[in-house]
Design a protein around this motif. Structure first.
Motif, PDB file in Angstrom:
ATOM      1  N   ILE A  79       0.855  -1.195   0.000  1.00  0.00           N
ATOM      2  CA  ILE A  79       0.000   0.000   0.000  1.00  0.00           C
ATOM      3  C   ILE A  79       0.888   1.241   0.000  1.00  0.00           C
ATOM      4  CG2 ILE A  79      -1.783   1.271   1.269  1.00  0.00           C
ATOM      5  CD1 ILE A  79      -2.716  -1.475   2.360  1.00  0.00           C
ATOM      6  N   ASP A  83      -1.979   5.258  -2.413  1.00  0.00           N
ATOM      7  CA  ASP A  83      -3.103   4.366  -2.090  1.00  0.00           C
ATOM      8  C   ASP A  83      -3.753   4.781  -0.772  1.00  0.00           C
ATOM      9  OD1 ASP A  83      -2.512   2.811  -4.359  1.00  0.00           O
ATOM     10  OD2 ASP A  83      -1.235   1.434  -3.194  1.00  0.00           O
ATOM     11  N   TYR A  84      -2.920   5.077   0.209  1.00  0.00           N
ATOM     12  CA  TYR A  84      -3.420   5.482   1.524  1.00  0.00           C
ATOM     13  C   TYR A  84      -4.229   6.777   1.407  1.00  0.00           C
ATOM     14  CZ  TYR A  84      -3.281   7.018   6.434  1.00  0.00           C
ATOM     15  OH  TYR A  84      -3.606   7.472   7.686  1.00  0.00           O
ATOM     16  N   SER A  88      -8.152   7.280   2.135  1.00  0.00           N
ATOM     17  CA  SER A  88      -8.570   8.323   3.085  1.00  0.00           C
ATOM     18  C   SER A  88      -9.597   9.259   2.466  1.00  0.00           C
ATOM     19  CB  SER A  88      -7.357   9.129   3.558  1.00  0.00           C
ATOM     20  OG  SER A  88      -6.462   8.303   4.241  1.00  0.00           O
ATOM     21  N   GLU A  99     -10.687   3.603  12.197  1.00  0.00           N
ATOM     22  CA  GLU A  99      -9.788   2.642  11.565  1.00  0.00           C
ATOM     23  C   GLU A  99     -10.539   1.427  11.039  1.00  0.00           C
ATOM     24  OE1 GLU A  99      -6.753   0.097  13.779  1.00  0.00           O
ATOM     25  OE2 GLU A  99      -5.540   1.748  12.975  1.00  0.00           O
ATOM     26  N   ALA A 106     -10.889  -0.806   2.582  1.00  0.00           N
ATOM     27  CA  ALA A 106      -9.742  -1.440   1.923  1.00  0.00           C
ATOM     28  C   ALA A 106     -10.079  -2.869   1.507  1.00  0.00           C
ATOM     29  CB  ALA A 106      -8.535  -1.419   2.843  1.00  0.00           C
ATOM     30  N   THR A 116      -3.763  -3.780   5.541  1.00  0.00           N
ATOM     31  CA  THR A 116      -4.279  -2.422   5.688  1.00  0.00           C
ATOM     32  C   THR A 116      -3.911  -1.843   7.038  1.00  0.00           C
ATOM     33  OG1 THR A 116      -6.115  -2.950   4.222  1.00  0.00           O
ATOM     34  CG2 THR A 116      -6.352  -0.992   5.597  1.00  0.00           C
ATOM     35  N   ALA A 119      -0.344  -0.895   7.040  1.00  0.00           N
ATOM     36  CA  ALA A 119      -0.110   0.302   6.228  1.00  0.00           C
ATOM     37  C   ALA A 119      -0.596   1.559   6.945  1.00  0.00           C
ATOM     38  CB  ALA A 119      -0.784   0.161   4.871  1.00  0.00           C
ATOM     39  N   LEU A 120      -1.782   1.488   7.542  1.00  0.00           N
ATOM     40  CA  LEU A 120      -2.299   2.658   8.263  1.00  0.00           C
ATOM     41  C   LEU A 120      -1.331   3.062   9.376  1.00  0.00           C
ATOM     42  CD1 LEU A 120      -6.098   1.732   8.620  1.00  0.00           C
ATOM     43  CD2 LEU A 120      -5.050   3.266   6.952  1.00  0.00           C
ATOM     44  N   TRP A 123       2.163   4.280   7.741  1.00  0.00           N
ATOM     45  CA  TRP A 123       2.193   5.612   7.128  1.00  0.00           C
ATOM     46  C   TRP A 123       2.074   6.709   8.175  1.00  0.00           C
ATOM     47  CZ3 TRP A 123       4.679   6.346   3.074  1.00  0.00           C
ATOM     48  CH2 TRP A 123       4.686   5.422   2.033  1.00  0.00           C
TER      49      TRP A 123
END
Length: 143
Positions: A79, A83-84, A88, A99, A106, A116, A119-120, A123
């Motif tokens: 991701i 993509d993030y 969002s 979340e 996702a 996911t 990745a959340l 990031w």
């Protein structure tokens, strides 16, 4: 207005100007005593020859620029930052504010919950390391 009135007014203006100059000199002396340059914002200390302080030195996100090939830009579990940001933006449009909702969106895109979540978290951690990541994220969002 008579000659004496004009002289009195001129003396009053001169006294006021002298008082203001004295106050400015006192303020400049106080700033200099506190390690600040005259006219510098209160709360900031001037260190001769020092550049801006990077917040990373105090545990905040770095303000240094980041090269395009820096690993901080690498996708997390497939991701990317783009993509993030897309996820969002979709979450915002659909009123998703948590979340779990982001993970559900996702999954609609074929991503796993575990990827996911990683990745959340990843990031957000990278944005905490470098302001450049947060700035790029906002650009991708269209802000």
């Amino acid at each position: 207005m008579g000659l004496f009135s004009k002289a009195k007014d001129a003396m009053g203006a001169a006294q006021q100007a002298a008082q203001q100059a004295g106050q400015q000199a006192q303020a400049a002396a106080a700033q200099q005593q506190a390690g600040q340059q005259p006219g510098q914002q209160p709360g900031y200390v001037h260190v001769e020859g020092a550049g801006p302080v990077d917040p990373a030195a105090f545990g905040g996100p770095s303000t240094r620029s980041v090269a395009e090939d820096d690993p901080i830009w690498e996708p997390i579990n497939g991701i990317s930052l783009q993509d993030y940001a897309d996820l969002s933006r979709e979450a915002q449009a659909r009123g998703v504010t948590d979340e779990a909702g982001m993970i559900a969106l996702a999954q609609e895109r074929g991503l796993t919950a575990a990827d996911t979540k990683a990745a959340l978290d990843g990031w957000i951690a990278r944005m905490g390391q470098s302001q450049a990541v947060g700035q790029q994220f906002r650009r991708f969002l269209g802000y």
